[in-house]
Motif scaffolding. Structure first.
Motif, PDB file in Angstrom:
ATOM      1  N   ASP A  69       0.831  -1.210   0.000  1.00 55.97           N
ATOM      2  CA  ASP A  69       0.000   0.000   0.000  1.00 55.97           C
ATOM      3  C   ASP A  69       0.863   1.257   0.000  1.00 55.97           C
ATOM      4  O   ASP A  69       0.604   2.216  -0.726  1.00 55.97           O
ATOM      5  N   GLU A  70       1.889   1.230   0.847  1.00 54.26           N
ATOM      6  CA  GLU A  70       2.793   2.378   0.947  1.00 54.26           C
ATOM      7  C   GLU A  70       3.542   2.568  -0.369  1.00 54.26           C
ATOM      8  O   GLU A  70       3.689   3.688  -0.868  1.00 54.26           O
ATOM      9  N   GLY A  73       1.029   3.945  -2.898  1.00 56.32           N
ATOM     10  CA  GLY A  73       0.490   5.265  -2.579  1.00 56.32           C
ATOM     11  C   GLY A  73       1.543   6.353  -2.551  1.00 56.32           C
ATOM     12  O   GLY A  73       1.229   7.525  -2.680  1.00 56.32           O
TER      13      GLY A  73
ATOM     14  N   SER B  89      -6.267   6.914   0.835  1.00 55.31           N
ATOM     15  CA  SER B  89      -6.877   5.647   0.442  1.00 55.31           C
ATOM     16  C   SER B  89      -7.998   5.902  -0.558  1.00 55.31           C
ATOM     17  O   SER B  89      -8.513   7.009  -0.677  1.00 55.31           O
ATOM     18  N   MET B  90      -8.371   4.853  -1.279  1.00 56.80           N
ATOM     19  CA  MET B  90      -9.456   4.969  -2.253  1.00 56.80           C
ATOM     20  C   MET B  90     -10.764   5.352  -1.546  1.00 56.80           C
ATOM     21  O   MET B  90     -11.605   6.044  -2.118  1.00 56.80           O
ATOM     22  N   THR B  93     -10.735   9.005  -1.073  1.00 60.56           N
ATOM     23  CA  THR B  93     -10.881   9.621  -2.384  1.00 60.56           C
ATOM     24  C   THR B  93     -12.350   9.643  -2.810  1.00 60.56           C
ATOM     25  O   THR B  93     -12.860  10.674  -3.262  1.00 60.56           O
ATOM     26  N   ALA B 213     -15.151   2.393  -3.144  1.00 55.23           N
ATOM     27  CA  ALA B 213     -13.730   2.080  -3.298  1.00 55.23           C
ATOM     28  C   ALA B 213     -13.557   0.674  -3.857  1.00 55.23           C
ATOM     29  O   ALA B 213     -12.743   0.442  -4.757  1.00 55.23           O
ATOM     30  N   ARG B 217     -11.839  -0.250  -7.475  1.00 53.44           N
ATOM     31  CA  ARG B 217     -10.699  -1.168  -7.616  1.00 53.44           C
ATOM     32  C   ARG B 217     -11.034  -2.287  -8.583  1.00 53.44           C
ATOM     33  O   ARG B 217     -10.208  -2.713  -9.390  1.00 53.44           O
TER      34      ARG B 217
END
Lengths: 200, 221
Positions: A69-70, A73, B89-90, B93, B213, B217
């Motif tokens: 994730d990091e 992102g 994060s989605m 968003t 989200a 995805r």
């Protein structure tokens, strides 16, 4: 901060079709790798899989030094055929948004405008730009927002000879600073790069 | 947080600039509200009791208008790829996108709602309740509608599909909102309907971003 990418025994499917299986590769800091293969072999799919959009059918993508994730992102840029630029907005607004969204600063945006010679385009609407100009605008975020791994899908295709050389210098500088590049290409990149064959 | 503020400004600018925002929604709202009296007859005695109901129905339909653009444009031009690679994060968003949708479309409609309702013959002293309930209901419409918009990403007839997914989910707020106002008009307690409307909208705000989200995805893969 990503300190390496490892693609292990990857298999990808699109719909019911198996694109390829058993694809392994590794990219280390300061290194560029190019994915080559026929149209439809799955080069773009590999890039999208590393970016986290496509789930692998088998195998995995491992980032050294960061959790997935990091890494996705904050650690990588993906520049594909679709540039995400809004045709009705000003080039300046779009460059600002794409750069800020990926973590760039105002100073970074200015640096991108200067490096990619985007100044004359800034007050034009995106729909008035040529394909090459749009690509340069989309590449702006690579400079404005420093991220370690660049995933590039045919980055040079719409660029003219002079801009290709300029972008080559940018990639060389990125690699010299410990960056990594994974690119899907038909023509070789203007920087030394390892070739990875993608065969369907 | 900085990134989300940037996204919020962009979404607002796009909503105003792309013609799907208030410039289109307000005339559409007025058109529907004008059309219905022609269908049921323009008699004031006949129209006044259903004025608030009509204004709520028109509000729900108008809220569907710009939903198709909420995710589909970003998906088509590749901006959704970019949004998925931001630090937020989605879920955050999607939350910001719907909040901007509410402010760009729901809020202007909420301002128009009392005017429409009064024009149809609702009691003038109801205007503040009509405004606040339309504002609150619009919040639910934007977030619940966003789920439909995210699920319809990539489908050819997205607009119709969104309407079919979302309109059944618009039933509760229409009931709660219209009931609250009609009860207030009759001098009865309107608070319970209003509170349920608030509960619906806040629950939608809290839960919908997760569904959006996941749908986004899925669309990217």
């Amino acid at each position: 901060m990503i300190t390496g990418v490892e693609i292990e025994n990857l298999a990808l499917t699109r719909g019911d079709r198996l694109l390829f299986e058993g694809f392994s590769a590794q990219v280390s800091p300061g290194e560029a790798a190019t994915l080559v293969g026929a149209n439809g072999a799955g080069k773009t799919s590999i890039l999208r899989c590393v970016a986290g959009f496509i789930r692998p059918h088998a195998g995995e993508v491992i980032f050294a030094g960061a959790d997935p994730d990091e890494a996705r992102g904050q650690g990588l840029h993906f520049v594909g055929h679709q540039d995400g630029l809004k045709s009705t907005r000003l080039a300046r607004d779009e460059l600002n948004f794409q750069s800020r969204w990926t973590g760039g600063s105002a100073a970074g945006v200015e640096r991108a405008i200067e490096t990619l010679a985007l100044g004359p385009l800034m007050n034009l609407e995106v729909r008035k730009l040529s394909a090459g100009q749009r690509r340069r605008l989309a590449l702006g975020r690579l400079i404005a927002a420093p991220r370690t791994l660049w995933l590039l899908d045919e980055p040079m295709a719409p660029l003219d000879t002079a801009r290709r050389a300029m972008f080559g210098n940018l990639m060389a500088a990125h690699l010299a600073g410990g960056g990594m590049i994974l690119a899907a290409v038909h023509d070789p990149l203007p920087v030394p790069a390892r070739t990875l064959e993608v065969a369907g | 947080m900085n990134e989300l503020a940037t996204l919020f400004r962009r979404e607002l600018a796009l909503a105003w600039g792309r013609g799907g925002g208030p410039m289109l929604a307000l005339p559409f709202y007025a058109c529907i509200a004008t059309l219905l009296p022609f269908a049921v007859g323009g008699d004031h005695a006949q129209l006044a009791p259903i004025a608030t109901g009509i204004s709520w129905l028109a509000l729900a339909l108008t809220s569907l208008l710009s939903l198709e653009r909420l995710f589909e444009r970003d998906f088509e031009d590749g901006a959704l790829d970019l949004l998925a690679l931001g630090a937020p994060s989605m879920v955050a968003t999607c939350f910001i996108k719907c909040l901007a949708q509410w402010l760009a479309t729901g809020a202007p409609l909420a301002i128009a709602a009392p005017i429409i309702a009064l024009g149809l013959g609702a009691k003038p002293e109801l205007w503040s309740l009509i405004f606040t309930s339309a504002l609150l209901g619009g919040l639910g419409f934007a977030f619940t509608g966003g789920v439909g918009a995210a699920l319809a990403i990539g489908s050819r007839r997205g607009g119709v599909l969104i309407a079919v997914i979302v309109l059944p989910l618009f039933v509760p707020p229409v009931i709660f909102g219209a009931t609250a106002i009609s009860q207030a008009a009759d001098g009865l307690a309107w608070q319970s309907g209003f509170a349920l409307l608030g509960a619906y909208s806040l629950a939608s705000v809290a839960l919908s971003p997760f569904a959006m989200a996941a749908a986004c995805r899925n669309a990217l893969s």
